[in-house]
Design an enzyme around this catalytic site. Sequence first.
Site, PDB file in Angstrom:
ATOM      1  N   LYS A   1     -40.375  -1.811  15.768  1.00 41.15           N
ATOM      2  CA  LYS A   1     -39.325  -2.796  15.045  1.00 41.15           C
ATOM      3  C   LYS A   1     -39.941  -3.777  14.155  1.00 41.15           C
ATOM      4  O   LYS A   1     -41.156  -4.419  14.805  1.00 41.15           O
ATOM      5  CB  LYS A   1     -38.569  -3.643  16.115  1.00 41.15           C
ATOM      6  CG  LYS A   1     -37.394  -4.202  15.688  1.00 41.15           C
ATOM      7  CD  LYS A   1     -36.533  -4.742  16.811  1.00 41.15           C
ATOM      8  CE  LYS A   1     -35.354  -5.614  16.416  1.00 41.15           C
ATOM      9  NZ  LYS A   1     -34.515  -6.090  17.521  1.00 41.15           N
TER      10      LYS A   1
ATOM     11  N   SER B   1     -29.407  -5.226  17.295  1.00 41.17           N
ATOM     12  CA  SER B   1     -30.176  -5.470  15.880  1.00 41.17           C
ATOM     13  C   SER B   1     -31.228  -4.551  15.844  1.00 41.17           C
ATOM     14  O   SER B   1     -32.027  -4.213  14.747  1.00 41.17           O
ATOM     15  CB  SER B   1     -31.047  -6.732  15.941  1.00 41.17           C
ATOM     16  OG  SER B   1     -31.693  -7.172  16.906  1.00 41.17           O
TER      17      SER B   1
ATOM     18  N   SER C   1     -29.711  -6.267  22.128  1.00 35.20           N
ATOM     19  CA  SER C   1     -30.211  -5.470  20.758  1.00 35.20           C
ATOM     20  C   SER C   1     -31.075  -4.389  21.039  1.00 35.20           C
ATOM     21  O   SER C   1     -31.151  -3.726  20.070  1.00 35.20           O
ATOM     22  CB  SER C   1     -30.974  -6.622  20.095  1.00 35.20           C
ATOM     23  OG  SER C   1     -29.895  -7.499  19.543  1.00 35.20           O
TER      24      SER C   1
END
Lengths: 91, 488
Positions: free
Chosen positions: B81, B156, B180
């Site tokens: 990420k 997210s 997330s």
Amino acid sequence: MSNHIDINHIAKLARLRITESERESFEREMEAIVGMVDHLPDIDGDVVLDPKNVMSLREDEISGERFARDMLLANAPSVQAGCLVVPKTVE
Amino acid sequence: MSNELYQLPAYRLAEMLRNKEVSAVEISKAAFSRIEKVDGAVGAHLALSEESALETAAEVDKAIGAGEELPPCAGIPVGVKDNISTQGIKTTCASKMLEGYVPPFDAFAVKKLKEQKAVITGKLNMDEFAMGSSTENSYFKPAHNPRDLSRVPGGSSGGSAAAVAAGEVPLSLGSDTGGSIRQPAAYCGVVGLKPTYGSVSRYGLVAFASSLDQIGPLGRNVRDTAMLYSAICGHDPMDATSVKREYPDFSAGLKGDVKGLRVGVPEEYFGAGIDDGVKANVMGAIKELERAGAEIKTISLPSNEYAISAYYILSSAEASSNLARYDGVKYGYRAGEYDSLTDMYEKTRSEGFGAEVKRRIMLGTFVLSSGYYNAYYGKAKRLQQRIYREFAEAFETVDVIATPTAPTAAFKLGQKINDPLEMYMNDICTVTVNIAGLPAISLPCGMAEGLPAGLQLIGNRFSEGTLFKAALGYEEISGGFPGAAEIG
């Protein structure tokens, strides 16, 4: 508890500038969000720290990675003579 | 037909490497080939690191040739990420503020992956600064759900879930502050773990809410997820909140079993806000657990009612503090024109941050400001203690707690983006877990109207072993989780 949030004051504290075109929708959104978080029950008592969960800090010594100055300045927007260039900070 | 390399689980690829059925370079090439084929439509990757990936793969092949023993994740493609620092590779947090920022160091979790010679494919798309639940807040581009490209992958860590669901990589790292990792895992039909707070170092994770953030693994099955978790967990002296503790290898000898497992089902998580299809799938999964020998017990976690409010107060307060560092001085975006230091700060931050980030900073600044601190932040902290105690009491009589991961399945792109409050409601089943610092895993549990639904299992602190055992048990009972999506 009033929902009214002084957008100008908060923006100044947060070093943000809300433009005129953004202002109306921003105010509406903030009032709604504050309205949502407004409904917390009154809970008594102090916040108790967990005696079993002690944060242990390491010694204040440089260990592990060291960085060359120019490596750390590589992402800086403006550099001169190994220093960061910014607008005048003291009048 | 799952005989293509990109469709295989990581643990199977690891076996094939050791049996010399395939080379690490072949595995990497298959991943990059898949990425090239589908990522235009999926939008999971923001940046690729193909050259260094193939170099690492070649090193693994050399080690195999020399008869060396391989670490578990050697040669396995992993996406990272884009809020996790990777030395020499842009780490943007999907924000204009860090568009060109290249970290001079690796996050601890990345260091651990490199030690194992995992093959890092690149950086994954996300909501800006991890604030959002759809990946629509990415400054660069939204990501699309591989199960239905017109829908969001969640957020997210939307890129992390989408990359795994699309077969671009078998494993990815995400981060979870209020759901997330788990919510995008649920939307995309993959497995995602939010670890116990303090079990994975936050060194190198760009901070959002320091008391809630955790890096965690995503995969298409439980064994893969356990393999990646084992690689990244552990004490790190560079993170003062990292707990000193020894961890076993969670994937070695992992057996699924739910016989005698005490499962708590909290009625508050199955209320009116939960979509009927999701509810039916989750209740169905719980019934399957019961049929396989688990003991189901109704419990109550009443503070769930206030959890979203407490979460947005606590996380925004910490975010407003953590994001104060973005001032255009030492790194990141700086406004083009300004006539004073204050003007530079205000313009830089107003131009560099997106709308959702600004909303959260404003909310955080407000709740911490003079005159309001006790009414909001003080109350939220006391509520946090109460949530913590409720879970502790529940775990005296149950081993895991089962809830839906998210109240709905994946929604359409654009559907909720103009209504922040509606977007925040995506988190109602996940935020209490971060507030209490507990581990929780999301597992695919069937489809609701053709879209994946997620079952969340919550465990007590450091009970990842119990979670993995139960999760694998469920995976086997349910007949296996979805493979890589068919795309295009």
